[in-house]
Design a protein around this motif. Structure first.
Motif, mmCIF file in Angstrom:
data_model
loop_
_atom_site.group_PDB
_atom_site.id
_atom_site.type_symbol
_atom_site.label_atom_id
_atom_site.label_comp_id
_atom_site.label_asym_id
_atom_site.label_seq_id
_atom_site.Cartn_x
_atom_site.Cartn_y
_atom_site.Cartn_z
ATOM 1 N N ALA A 14 0.833 -1.205 0.000
ATOM 2 C CA ALA A 14 0.000 0.000 0.000
ATOM 3 C C ALA A 14 0.871 1.259 0.000
ATOM 4 O O ALA A 14 0.563 2.239 -0.696
ATOM 5 C CB ALA A 14 -0.915 -0.011 1.220
ATOM 6 N N GLU A 24 -6.334 5.312 -4.808
ATOM 7 C CA GLU A 24 -7.459 4.377 -4.616
ATOM 8 C C GLU A 24 -6.927 2.978 -4.311
ATOM 9 O O GLU A 24 -7.414 2.296 -3.398
ATOM 10 C CB GLU A 24 -8.356 4.350 -5.852
ATOM 11 N N ALA A 25 -5.937 2.534 -5.073
ATOM 12 C CA ALA A 25 -5.363 1.209 -4.849
ATOM 13 C C ALA A 25 -4.663 1.153 -3.497
ATOM 14 O O ALA A 25 -4.741 0.142 -2.780
ATOM 15 C CB ALA A 25 -4.389 0.864 -5.968
ATOM 16 N N ALA A 28 -7.277 0.805 -0.758
ATOM 17 C CA ALA A 28 -7.766 -0.571 -0.678
ATOM 18 C C ALA A 28 -6.740 -1.466 0.017
ATOM 19 O O ALA A 28 -7.094 -2.337 0.824
ATOM 20 C CB ALA A 28 -8.076 -1.100 -2.079
ATOM 21 N N GLN A 31 -6.808 -0.753 3.739
ATOM 22 C CA GLN A 31 -8.022 -1.309 4.329
ATOM 23 C C GLN A 31 -7.904 -2.818 4.500
ATOM 24 O O GLN A 31 -8.375 -3.379 5.498
ATOM 25 C CB GLN A 31 -9.237 -0.939 3.471
ATOM 26 N N ASP A 32 -7.248 -3.485 3.550
ATOM 27 C CA ASP A 32 -6.980 -4.922 3.711
ATOM 28 C C ASP A 32 -6.061 -5.162 4.910
ATOM 29 O O ASP A 32 -6.272 -6.098 5.698
ATOM 30 C CB ASP A 32 -6.326 -5.486 2.438
ATOM 31 N N VAL A 47 -5.292 5.301 6.356
ATOM 32 C CA VAL A 47 -6.618 5.220 5.728
ATOM 33 C C VAL A 47 -7.297 6.583 5.773
ATOM 34 O O VAL A 47 -7.858 7.056 4.770
ATOM 35 C CB VAL A 47 -7.481 4.151 6.424
#
Length: 389
Positions: A14, A24-25, A28, A31-32, A47
């Motif tokens: 990330a 955006e990637a 995500a 968040q993972d 985040v």
């Protein structure tokens, strides 16, 4: 709790995506990572930041609140407060978040404020100012703070410029630099998370004593004089907490600049720090006048002063005094008029101890009195030599 290998991998990926502008990637990915490690305050923070950068404001505000609570559970008050202030700035903060922080970090009813003494009693005194007030004052204080972000090479404050605020470094790294002889800039300290600076300008309304420049992306909390005054009008304990921290830093200055006080007891250092008065003095001002009674003992924190001795038909220039030097002790110790005029050669910052306080704290300490007598004797000998040059 240590990160799992899976969570570390997700965070690394990330971070790489974020550095490449793929927000955006990256979101995500973080968040993972958060699903893998729900208590990771740093990931909560990332985040929230990404949501803010993507202009998903309501989500960002809630994410900053979650980050604040995660930092609180991790025991990091400054990070928790900064996240709360950022959430408030997005106008989506949950009111109970700052209340939760107050219950966790502020003084409970009836508790005494920490002294931040030099000799630790084994207990963590917390964070200056924030940990020294009750819960209602804590809430009001947090609402008055501002978060500032800086990038490498940016100056937070500039030496010699007027200032009206104090800063706490929440994350990042900064260098403190001061001008020395020849106007060269010299790095005198490195600051990291948890360090405070700027309290002298906040309390004394004097100029900045040094420049502070960030060396990596940094986030700071700013305590502004006007905001603190507004909060203190309703919660006087805030002003008391600021003054207590300021007094502690005066002791810092004393210990750093003069070896005279090294062997004094912590209790005496604290008592003396309450008596010293910090003054900002312009160039060309007379602090002591030859032939007049001495009224105070001085310690020079910043700048240079010139000593002059008036003789019939001539004025003798004595060696200049520089940062860390003391003066005025001869007149007080011997109870005689001042032997030379002391005038500021440059803008100066001095600590001044009134005669009564000097007699109470210094004269009663044989070791300190003896050391000052030796210094005074040496200075008198220098003066005698200068007269015959």
């Amino acid at each position: 709790m240590a990160d799992s290998p899976h969570a570390r991998s997700l965070k690394a990926q990330a971070a790489t995506l974020a550095a490449g502008g793929k927000l955006e990637a990256a979101l995500a990915g973080y968040q993972d990572a958060l699903r893998a490690e729900p208590e990771d305050a740093e990931v909560h923070q990332r985040v929230a930041e990404l949501l803010e950068w993507l202009e998903r404001t309501p989500e960002a505000a809630r994410a900053y609140d979650d980050a604040a609570l995660a930092w609180a559970r991790a025991g990091n008050l400054l990070r928790a407060v900064a996240a709360t202030v950022l959430s408030r700035g997005l106008r989506g903060a949950r009111p109970q978040t700052v209340r939760t922080l107050a219950e966790r970090f502020a003084l409970p009813p009836g508790a005494l404020a920490p002294t931040f003494a030099w000799v630790s009693d084994g207990k963590d005194p917390g964070v200056p100012v924030l940990s020294g007030v009750g819960r209602e004052a804590f809430v009001a204080l947090v609402e008055a703070l501002e978060v500032r972000a800086f990038w490498p090479g940016q100056r937070v404050v500039e030496e010699g410029q007027p200032g009206d605020s104090m800063f706490a470094l929440v994350e990042g790294r900064a260098e403190v630099a001061r001008r020395v002889e020849g106007n060269a800039r010299q790095v005198v300290a490195t600051l990291g998370p948890g360090d405070f600076f700027g309290e002298v300008a906040l309390v004394s309304e004097g100029p900045r004593l040094a420049s502070v420049e960030v060396r990596e992306r940094s986030v700071l909390l700013e305590f502004k004089r006007q905001s603190l005054a507004r909060v203190s009008a309703t919660h006087p304990e805030v002003e008391a907490a600021v003054q207590a921290f300021y007094q502690r830093r005066l002791v810092d200055h004393l210990l750093r600049t003069s070896p005279l006080f090294t062997n004094l007891s912590p209790a005496l250092k604290q008592a003396m720090s309450r008596e010293f008065d910090l003054r900002v003095v312009p160039a060309g001002q007379v602090l002591l006048t030859q032939g007049q009674p001495g009224d105070a003992f001085y310690l020079l924190l910043r700048g240079q002063v010139q000593l002059t001795l008036e003789q019939p038909g001539r004025i003798v220039l004595l060696p200049e005094l520089r940062e860390g030097d003391v003066f005025g002790e001869i007149s007080l110790l011997l109870d005689k008029p001042v032997s030379a005029t002391v005038r500021t050669k440059t803008p100066c910052v001095v600590l001044r101890l009134e005669r009564a306080a000097f007699e109470r704290h210094v004269v009663s300490q044989p070791g300190l009195k003896g050391q000052l007598m030796r210094m005074g004797t040496e200075r008198l000998q220098q003066t005698a030599k200068a007269l015959f040059v």
